[in-house]
Design an enzyme around this catalytic site. Structure first.
Site, PDB file in Angstrom:
ATOM      1  N   LYS A  38       4.283 -26.772  17.815  1.00 50.19           N
ATOM      2  CA  LYS A  38       5.508 -27.286  17.633  1.00 50.19           C
ATOM      3  C   LYS A  38       5.860 -28.518  17.954  1.00 50.19           C
ATOM      4  O   LYS A  38       4.990 -28.960  18.932  1.00 50.19           O
ATOM      5  CB  LYS A  38       6.744 -26.278  17.848  1.00 50.19           C
ATOM      6  CG  LYS A  38       6.735 -26.104  19.350  1.00 50.19           C
ATOM      7  CD  LYS A  38       7.657 -24.882  19.863  1.00 50.19           C
ATOM      8  CE  LYS A  38       7.754 -24.948  21.191  1.00 50.19           C
ATOM      9  NZ  LYS A  38       8.239 -23.464  21.514  1.00 50.19           N
ATOM     10  N   TYR A 264      19.326 -55.922  31.030  1.00 51.50           N
ATOM     11  CA  TYR A 264      20.462 -55.584  30.540  1.00 51.50           C
ATOM     12  C   TYR A 264      21.518 -55.117  31.700  1.00 51.50           C
ATOM     13  O   TYR A 264      21.249 -54.328  32.444  1.00 51.50           O
ATOM     14  CB  TYR A 264      20.372 -54.480  29.628  1.00 51.50           C
ATOM     15  CG  TYR A 264      20.055 -54.939  28.146  1.00 51.50           C
ATOM     16  CD1 TYR A 264      20.314 -56.013  27.599  1.00 51.50           C
ATOM     17  CD2 TYR A 264      18.965 -54.152  27.498  1.00 51.50           C
ATOM     18  CE1 TYR A 264      19.767 -56.592  26.535  1.00 51.50           C
ATOM     19  CE2 TYR A 264      18.486 -54.573  26.367  1.00 51.50           C
ATOM     20  CZ  TYR A 264      18.990 -55.925  25.665  1.00 51.50           C
ATOM     21  OH  TYR A 264      18.504 -56.023  24.719  1.00 51.50           O
TER      22      TYR A 264
HETATM   23  C1  LIG Z   1       7.377 -22.917  22.546  1.00 46.84           C
HETATM   24  C2  LIG Z   1       7.099 -21.334  22.429  1.00 46.84           C
HETATM   25  C3  LIG Z   1       6.040 -20.644  23.006  1.00 46.84           C
HETATM   26  C4  LIG Z   1       5.051 -21.578  23.832  1.00 46.84           C
HETATM   27  O1  LIG Z   1       5.618 -21.457  25.209  1.00 46.84           O
HETATM   28  P1  LIG Z   1       4.457 -22.262  26.482  1.00 46.84           P
HETATM   29  O2  LIG Z   1       5.218 -21.935  27.484  1.00 46.84           O
HETATM   30  O3  LIG Z   1       4.445 -23.737  26.012  1.00 46.84           O
HETATM   31  O4  LIG Z   1       3.232 -21.606  26.414  1.00 46.84           O
HETATM   32  C5  LIG Z   1       5.700 -19.385  22.909  1.00 46.84           C
HETATM   33  N1  LIG Z   1       6.503 -18.645  22.198  1.00 46.84           N
HETATM   34  C6  LIG Z   1       7.786 -19.256  21.726  1.00 46.84           C
HETATM   35  C7  LIG Z   1       8.531 -18.138  21.105  1.00 46.84           C
HETATM   36  C8  LIG Z   1       7.996 -20.416  21.848  1.00 46.84           C
HETATM   37  O5  LIG Z   1       9.224 -20.847  21.311  1.00 46.84           O
END
Ligand SMILES: *Cc1c(COP(=O)(O)O)cnc(C)c1O
Length: 368
Positions: A38, A264
């Protein structure tokens, strides 16, 4: 490695292979591996990462939103893709592009069945998410009867897996809570399985779950951050290799007198004759304004240069008064030695946020 000539995010695919193999070594041979890609694979590049993981025979991918799954399909990824957080408006396209939805509420279940029936689907794979304490997404235990009664009334869907998510798998002091989540997950899924005629896969663990709860790997694990090189503890970080290195270059150096201001709002005032370097990376590239005013550092010729004044949209200024450097020298924001987890700590956040914030404007350069 050639020196950076502009702002780049280097992605090291050999490190990805290393991390994948390390995490796999924690699993039983039959346990399946889902790679969480993701948010552009935590800010790297979901397409290149997914392509590389396919060559390593990964079993599954997960993305958060539907359009992230569509992007992978457009790039020719054929491995199954779980969409963790879809909305009803996405269901037609989910089916069209062979994406597999996480079904997390009674409303979403009814809406998906309606679309699957309308699209004349048979046994369309879905994944049922249960809430065991994160209180974010998922059905409650007492929804099981409701779900299974709907399953009996339709041939359009098939439950490929049942899953849940740990709330504090990296935190030793929350072990009791995590163990209770594991126990509740077992109770809920046993109840579910007793009401249908097939056995969906079960999965619960993210990266820290894989490391800390080997008894809870079930049929599959879901790893994100570990693949990208972080294990949420100094000890585990040693076994993993950061895949991403964020680098830039000194565009210009200014020598300024005492009491001159930089940037800034004139937020920085020099305390003497100082040497200031300007770097082409700003908050639009993912360097939060919180790094300004001395909070964060970059590294130039292996020396720490504090970010002074306010972070601009497209640049930062750093104090290099005591650093031997010149225009055109390379700047490291984070790499294998200067860990993103330390950079994140300087503004009290975590590696996940810094990595996923590196904006799409930053050029990605891949090393195989
Ligand atoms: C993002 C996510 C993961 C991955 O978690 P990590 O700590 O990055 O390994 C796994 N399961 C779900 C449901 C997630 O949203």
């Amino acid at each position: 490695m050639p020196k950076a000539q502009e702002t780049i995010l280097e992605i090291h695919l050999d490190a990805l292979t290393h991390n994948f193999n390390y995490l796999k070594s924690k699993l039983k041979p039959k346990t399946k591996f889902l790679a969480v890609v993701k948010a552009f694979a935590y800010g790297s590049c979901s397409v290149e990462i997914a392509k590389h993981l396919e060559t390593l025979n990964v079993d599954y991918f997960a993305v958060a939103y539907t359009n992230e799954g569509v992007a992978l399909r457009d790039a020719g990824i054929t491995t199954p893709i779980l969409v963790l957080h879809p909305q009803a408006t996405n269901f037609k396209i989910i089916i069209e592009r062979c994406l597999e939805p996480s079904i997390y509420s009674p409303k979403i279940l009814r809406e998906f069945i309606a679309v699957a029936e309308e699209q004349k689907q048979n046994d369309y794979p879905i994944h049922i998410k249960f809430n065991t304490g994160l209180n974010r997404l998922g059905f409650w235990h007492n929804d099981v009867d409701y779900i299974t009664s709907h399953l009996k009334e339709t041939k359009s869907i098939l439950v490929k897996s049942l899953f849940s998510h740990l709330a504090a798998s990296e935190d030793e002091s929350e072990k009791e809570f995590s163990l209770r989540q594991i126990k509740d997950f077992k109770t809920i899924t046993t109840d579910f399985e007793s009401q249908i005629e097939y056995l969906p896969w079960l999965h619960l663990c993210n990266t820290s779950g894989v490391i800390n709860y080997p008894e809870a790997h079930f049929d599959m694990v879901r790893c994100g951050i570990g693949l990208y090189g972080f294990g949420n503890s100094a000890k585990e970080d040693q076994n993993l290799k950061p895949i991403a290195k964020l680098k830039s270059i000194i565009s210009q150096i200014h020598m300024i007198e005492k009491d001159e201001t930089v940037g800034y709002n004139r937020a920085y005032t020099s305390s003497g004759f100082e040497k200031i370097a300007t770097i082409p990376i700003g908050h639009a590239d993912g360097i939060s304004r919180q790094f300004g005013n001395g909070a964060g550092n970059v590294f130039i010729n292996n020396q720490k240069a504090p970010i002074i004044g306010n972070v601009c949209m497209d640049m930062i200024m750093v104090n290099v008064t005591n650093i031997g450097c010149k225009e055109g020298d390379e700047v490291v924001i984070f790499d294998g030695n200067h860990k993103v987890s330390n950079f994140a700590e300087s503004i009290e956040t975590i590696s996940y946020e810094i990595l996923s914030a590196v904006s799409q404007r930053v050029k990605r350069v891949f090393y195989r």
